[in-house]
Design an enzyme around this catalytic site. Sequence first.
Site, PDB file in Angstrom:
ATOM      1  N   SER A  74       0.812  -1.224   0.000  1.00 29.00           N
ATOM      2  CA  SER A  74       0.000   0.000   0.000  1.00 29.00           C
ATOM      3  C   SER A  74       0.840   1.266   0.000  1.00 29.00           C
ATOM      4  O   SER A  74       1.908   1.335   0.625  1.00 29.00           O
ATOM      5  CB  SER A  74      -0.881  -0.015   1.252  1.00 29.00           C
ATOM      6  OG  SER A  74      -1.439   1.249   1.493  1.00 29.00           O
ATOM      7  N   GLU A 125       0.203   3.614   1.778  1.00 29.89           N
ATOM      8  CA  GLU A 125       0.284   4.044   3.176  1.00 29.89           C
ATOM      9  C   GLU A 125       1.683   3.797   3.741  1.00 29.89           C
ATOM     10  O   GLU A 125       2.055   4.371   4.756  1.00 29.89           O
ATOM     11  CB  GLU A 125      -0.761   3.307   4.023  1.00 29.89           C
ATOM     12  CG  GLU A 125      -2.148   3.888   3.932  1.00 29.89           C
ATOM     13  CD  GLU A 125      -2.247   5.306   4.497  1.00 29.89           C
ATOM     14  OE1 GLU A 125      -2.016   5.490   5.689  1.00 29.89           O
ATOM     15  OE2 GLU A 125      -2.535   6.233   3.717  1.00 29.89           O
ATOM     16  N   TYR A 155      -1.576   0.311  10.692  1.00 34.36           N
ATOM     17  CA  TYR A 155      -1.839  -0.345   9.407  1.00 34.36           C
ATOM     18  C   TYR A 155      -0.622  -0.199   8.483  1.00 34.36           C
ATOM     19  O   TYR A 155      -0.136  -1.177   7.899  1.00 34.36           O
ATOM     20  CB  TYR A 155      -3.086   0.269   8.755  1.00 34.36           C
ATOM     21  CG  TYR A 155      -3.307  -0.136   7.321  1.00 34.36           C
ATOM     22  CD1 TYR A 155      -3.942  -1.335   7.006  1.00 34.36           C
ATOM     23  CD2 TYR A 155      -2.881   0.677   6.259  1.00 34.36           C
ATOM     24  CE1 TYR A 155      -4.146  -1.717   5.676  1.00 34.36           C
ATOM     25  CE2 TYR A 155      -3.071   0.309   4.937  1.00 34.36           C
ATOM     26  CZ  TYR A 155      -3.706  -0.886   4.651  1.00 34.36           C
ATOM     27  OH  TYR A 155      -3.897  -1.252   3.341  1.00 34.36           O
TER      28      TYR A 155
HETATM   29  P1  NAP Z   1     -11.602  -4.401   1.788  1.00 31.72           P
HETATM   30  O1  NAP Z   1     -12.734  -4.051   0.888  1.00 31.72           O
HETATM   31  O2  NAP Z   1     -11.567  -3.840   3.175  1.00 31.72           O
HETATM   32  O3  NAP Z   1     -11.534  -6.005   1.872  1.00 31.72           O
HETATM   33  C1  NAP Z   1     -10.734  -6.637   2.826  1.00 31.72           C
HETATM   34  C2  NAP Z   1     -10.949  -8.131   2.719  1.00 31.72           C
HETATM   35  O4  NAP Z   1     -10.097  -8.783   3.685  1.00 31.72           O
HETATM   36  C3  NAP Z   1     -12.371  -8.599   3.016  1.00 31.72           C
HETATM   37  O5  NAP Z   1     -12.702  -9.644   2.149  1.00 31.72           O
HETATM   38  C4  NAP Z   1     -12.258  -9.112   4.454  1.00 31.72           C
HETATM   39  O6  NAP Z   1     -13.186 -10.123   4.759  1.00 31.72           O
HETATM   40  C5  NAP Z   1     -10.858  -9.724   4.388  1.00 31.72           C
HETATM   41  N1  NAP Z   1     -10.290  -9.962   5.721  1.00 31.72           N
HETATM   42  C6  NAP Z   1     -10.312  -9.141   6.804  1.00 31.72           C
HETATM   43  N2  NAP Z   1      -9.706  -9.740   7.843  1.00 31.72           N
HETATM   44  C7  NAP Z   1      -9.308 -10.951   7.421  1.00 31.72           C
HETATM   45  C8  NAP Z   1      -8.656 -12.052   8.049  1.00 31.72           C
HETATM   46  N3  NAP Z   1      -8.307 -12.012   9.343  1.00 31.72           N
HETATM   47  N4  NAP Z   1      -8.400 -13.150   7.315  1.00 31.72           N
HETATM   48  C9  NAP Z   1      -8.767 -13.209   6.009  1.00 31.72           C
HETATM   49  N5  NAP Z   1      -9.398 -12.222   5.372  1.00 31.72           N
HETATM   50  C10 NAP Z   1      -9.669 -11.101   6.070  1.00 31.72           C
HETATM   51  O7  NAP Z   1     -10.207  -4.005   1.132  1.00 31.72           O
HETATM   52  P2  NAP Z   1      -9.858  -3.655  -0.397  1.00 31.72           P
HETATM   53  O8  NAP Z   1     -10.065  -2.181  -0.597  1.00 31.72           O
HETATM   54  O9  NAP Z   1     -10.522  -4.619  -1.294  1.00 31.72           O
HETATM   55  O10 NAP Z   1      -8.277  -3.888  -0.393  1.00 31.72           O
HETATM   56  C11 NAP Z   1      -7.716  -5.160  -0.702  1.00 31.72           C
HETATM   57  C12 NAP Z   1      -6.291  -5.242  -0.187  1.00 31.72           C
HETATM   58  O11 NAP Z   1      -5.514  -4.202  -0.760  1.00 31.72           O
HETATM   59  C13 NAP Z   1      -6.141  -5.057   1.323  1.00 31.72           C
HETATM   60  O12 NAP Z   1      -5.057  -5.857   1.744  1.00 31.72           O
HETATM   61  C14 NAP Z   1      -5.789  -3.602   1.483  1.00 31.72           C
HETATM   62  O13 NAP Z   1      -5.090  -3.406   2.695  1.00 31.72           O
HETATM   63  C15 NAP Z   1      -4.933  -3.400   0.263  1.00 31.72           C
HETATM   64  N6  NAP Z   1      -4.895  -2.056  -0.307  1.00 31.72           N
HETATM   65  C16 NAP Z   1      -6.043  -1.417  -0.601  1.00 31.72           C
HETATM   66  C17 NAP Z   1      -5.994  -0.169  -1.210  1.00 31.72           C
HETATM   67  C18 NAP Z   1      -7.259   0.562  -1.602  1.00 31.72           C
HETATM   68  O14 NAP Z   1      -7.181   1.769  -1.838  1.00 31.72           O
HETATM   69  N7  NAP Z   1      -8.395  -0.106  -1.724  1.00 31.72           N
HETATM   70  C19 NAP Z   1      -4.749   0.409  -1.538  1.00 31.72           C
HETATM   71  C20 NAP Z   1      -3.587  -0.309  -1.232  1.00 31.72           C
HETATM   72  C21 NAP Z   1      -3.663  -1.540  -0.635  1.00 31.72           C
HETATM   73  P3  NAP Z   1     -14.631  -9.787   5.433  1.00 31.72           P
HETATM   74  O15 NAP Z   1     -15.541  -9.424   4.295  1.00 31.72           O
HETATM   75  O16 NAP Z   1     -14.978 -11.072   6.094  1.00 31.72           O
HETATM   76  O17 NAP Z   1     -14.416  -8.649   6.396  1.00 31.72           O
HETATM   77  O1  F7E Z   2      -8.989   8.243   4.004  1.00 36.03           O
HETATM   78  C1  F7E Z   2      -9.425  11.668   5.253  1.00 36.03           C
HETATM   79  C2  F7E Z   2      -8.506  10.752   6.021  1.00 36.03           C
HETATM   80  O2  F7E Z   2     -10.002   6.159   4.897  1.00 36.03           O
HETATM   81  C3  F7E Z   2      -8.464   9.116   3.034  1.00 36.03           C
HETATM   82  C4  F7E Z   2      -7.269   2.225   2.487  1.00 36.03           C
HETATM   83  O3  F7E Z   2      -7.823   1.521   1.391  1.00 36.03           O
HETATM   84  O4  F7E Z   2      -6.042   3.685   1.033  1.00 36.03           O
HETATM   85  C5  F7E Z   2      -6.995   3.657   2.070  1.00 36.03           C
HETATM   86  O5  F7E Z   2      -6.519   4.370   3.215  1.00 36.03           O
HETATM   87  C6  F7E Z   2      -8.216  10.482   3.650  1.00 36.03           C
HETATM   88  C7  F7E Z   2      -7.450  10.428   4.980  1.00 36.03           C
HETATM   89  O6  F7E Z   2      -8.320   6.056   2.994  1.00 36.03           O
HETATM   90  C8  F7E Z   2     -12.724  11.281   6.692  1.00 36.03           C
HETATM   91  O7  F7E Z   2      -8.003  11.408   7.188  1.00 36.03           O
HETATM   92  C9  F7E Z   2     -11.419  12.906   6.117  1.00 36.03           C
HETATM   93  O8  F7E Z   2      -6.467  11.418   4.974  1.00 36.03           O
HETATM   94  O9  F7E Z   2     -10.563   6.899   2.531  1.00 36.03           O
HETATM   95  P1  F7E Z   2      -9.560   6.794   3.618  1.00 36.03           P
HETATM   96  P2  F7E Z   2      -6.791   5.912   3.462  1.00 36.03           P
HETATM   97  O10 F7E Z   2      -6.610   6.171   4.888  1.00 36.03           O
HETATM   98  O11 F7E Z   2      -5.982   6.740   2.525  1.00 36.03           O
HETATM   99  C10 F7E Z   2      -4.765   3.107   1.364  1.00 36.03           C
HETATM  100  C11 F7E Z   2      -3.889   3.191   0.149  1.00 36.03           C
HETATM  101  C12 F7E Z   2      -4.885   1.751   1.945  1.00 36.03           C
HETATM  102  O12 F7E Z   2      -4.018   0.906   1.768  1.00 36.03           O
HETATM  103  C13 F7E Z   2      -5.976   1.527   2.932  1.00 36.03           C
HETATM  104  O13 F7E Z   2      -6.274   0.156   3.095  1.00 36.03           O
HETATM  105  O14 F7E Z   2      -9.489  11.067   3.950  1.00 36.03           O
HETATM  106  N1  F7E Z   2     -10.778  11.751   5.807  1.00 36.03           N
HETATM  107  N2  F7E Z   2     -12.612  12.637   6.660  1.00 36.03           N
HETATM  108  C14 F7E Z   2     -11.560  10.729   6.145  1.00 36.03           C
HETATM  109  N3  F7E Z   2     -11.387   9.392   6.010  1.00 36.03           N
HETATM  110  C15 F7E Z   2     -12.387   8.582   6.423  1.00 36.03           C
HETATM  111  N4  F7E Z   2     -12.247   7.245   6.296  1.00 36.03           N
HETATM  112  N5  F7E Z   2     -13.531   9.078   6.989  1.00 36.03           N
HETATM  113  C16 F7E Z   2     -13.756  10.429   7.149  1.00 36.03           C
HETATM  114  O15 F7E Z   2     -14.786  10.856   7.657  1.00 36.03           O
END
Ligand code: NAP
Ligand code: F7E
Length: 316
Positions: free
Chosen positions: A125, A127, A149
């Site tokens: 990520s 992050e 995270y």
């Molecule tokens: P998501 O919608 O939150 O999906 C997370 C998945 O992980 C769900 O299927 C959840 O299952 C499963 N999970 C949670 N805890 C688990 C455990 N203990 N064992 C096995 N599975 C578990 O996330 P996403 O946005 O699709 O992201 C997919 C991956 O990419 C994640 O690893 C995330 O950290 C990473 N990532 C995401 C982003 C982004 O912007 N979306 C960017 C960079 C990296 P349940 O449905 O049962 O909760």
């Molecule tokens: O926040 C600000 C918050 O929770 C984005 C995950 O998929 O991408 C995701 O992480 C920004 C942050 O995503 C609210 O403070 C303001 O600066 O949508 P987010 P994230 O934290 O960037 C990365 C790449 C991952 O890997 C992660 O799994 O938005 N923000 N107000 C807020 N964020 C949330 N959630 N809620 C608010 O009310």
Amino acid sequence: MNKKKAFITGITGQDGSYLAEILLEKDYEVYGMVRRSSTFNRSRIDHLQGELELVYGDLGDSSVLNQLMRTIRPDEVYNLGAQSQVHISFDVPEYTADVVGTGVLRLLDAIREGDLHCRFYQASSSEMFGKVVEVPQRETTPFYPRSPYGVAKVYGYWITRNYRESYGMHATNGILFNHESPRRGENFVTRKITLGVGQILRGETDKLRLGNLDAKRDWGYARDYMEGAWRMLQQEEPDDYVLATNETHSVRECLEVAFGHAGLDWQQYVEVDERYIRPAEVDELIGDYSKAKAQLGWEPTVRFEELIRMMVDADR
Ligand code: NAP
Ligand code: F7E
């Protein structure tokens, strides 16, 4: 010819559902690991019922991971499972470290123990870049995570590289910047905003409470990113790749586009609520995807404004 077998953790999540669709279109046999839960949470993959093999397991349980790897013997493993909410990781840091960090080790070790010669994708990520030391961020940018995270993802990244270098595994990190879609989890900021617009239009609420409106992110479309993840595993050699759009926008700009698309003025509805401010913030991210473009032929097809409008249309 036998079909290729893919194994996906996190198949019920946003990315898992898109990746499953992509792999089925490419004629893979797709196995998805789901967690036992007291409520039904498969809405994102309901439409694929009958086409997928779902198996129970958890990234916290190495015995089941070992057994699944030995019995399924996949050709490709995509580790997408995670406690993926950054803010929540401050409330449950140890659990987050276990699933997001040690979980990667458990899965890699199950592959090694099972003597599998499969390809492995780790969902790394942006992050990990956190308090950034270089702009834009690329594969060689040093990490400075800002949340439990982010710290756990850094462990996942390095243990993936370590297994690649120690055991010659075809293990790849996709360093993905934020990616969204109508299937995005409801607590992430883009979806929270587009859901809020829908609720306001339907008269269900007149307030949307958010945290830091100044944070800036590089937001792309989830389906594009999962196509990129697949391409990474089709390379002869394992490597690490950034996927991003090379554009950055603030939460405030997201509000302008989302409310503007619905003919609303966001300032009349949005309130800043301290509860959504994080103990440490990632202020601004922007990714350089030139390596993925050159080596994978990958480019984002959907840009920020189109993405947010797509999400508003789905939620209204
Ligand atoms: P998501 O919608 O939150 O999906 C997370 C998945 O992980 C769900 O299927 C959840 O299952 C499963 N999970 C949670 N805890 C688990 C455990 N203990 N064992 C096995 N599975 C578990 O996330 P996403 O946005 O699709 O992201 C997919 C991956 O990419 C994640 O690893 C995330 O950290 C990473 N990532 C995401 C982003 C982004 O912007 N979306 C960017 C960079 C990296 P349940 O449905 O049962 O909760
Ligand atoms: O926040 C600000 C918050 O929770 C984005 C995950 O998929 O991408 C995701 O992480 C920004 C942050 O995503 C609210 O403070 C303001 O600066 O949508 P987010 P994230 O934290 O960037 C990365 C790449 C991952 O890997 C992660 O799994 O938005 N923000 N107000 C807020 N964020 C949330 N959630 N809620 C608010 O009310």
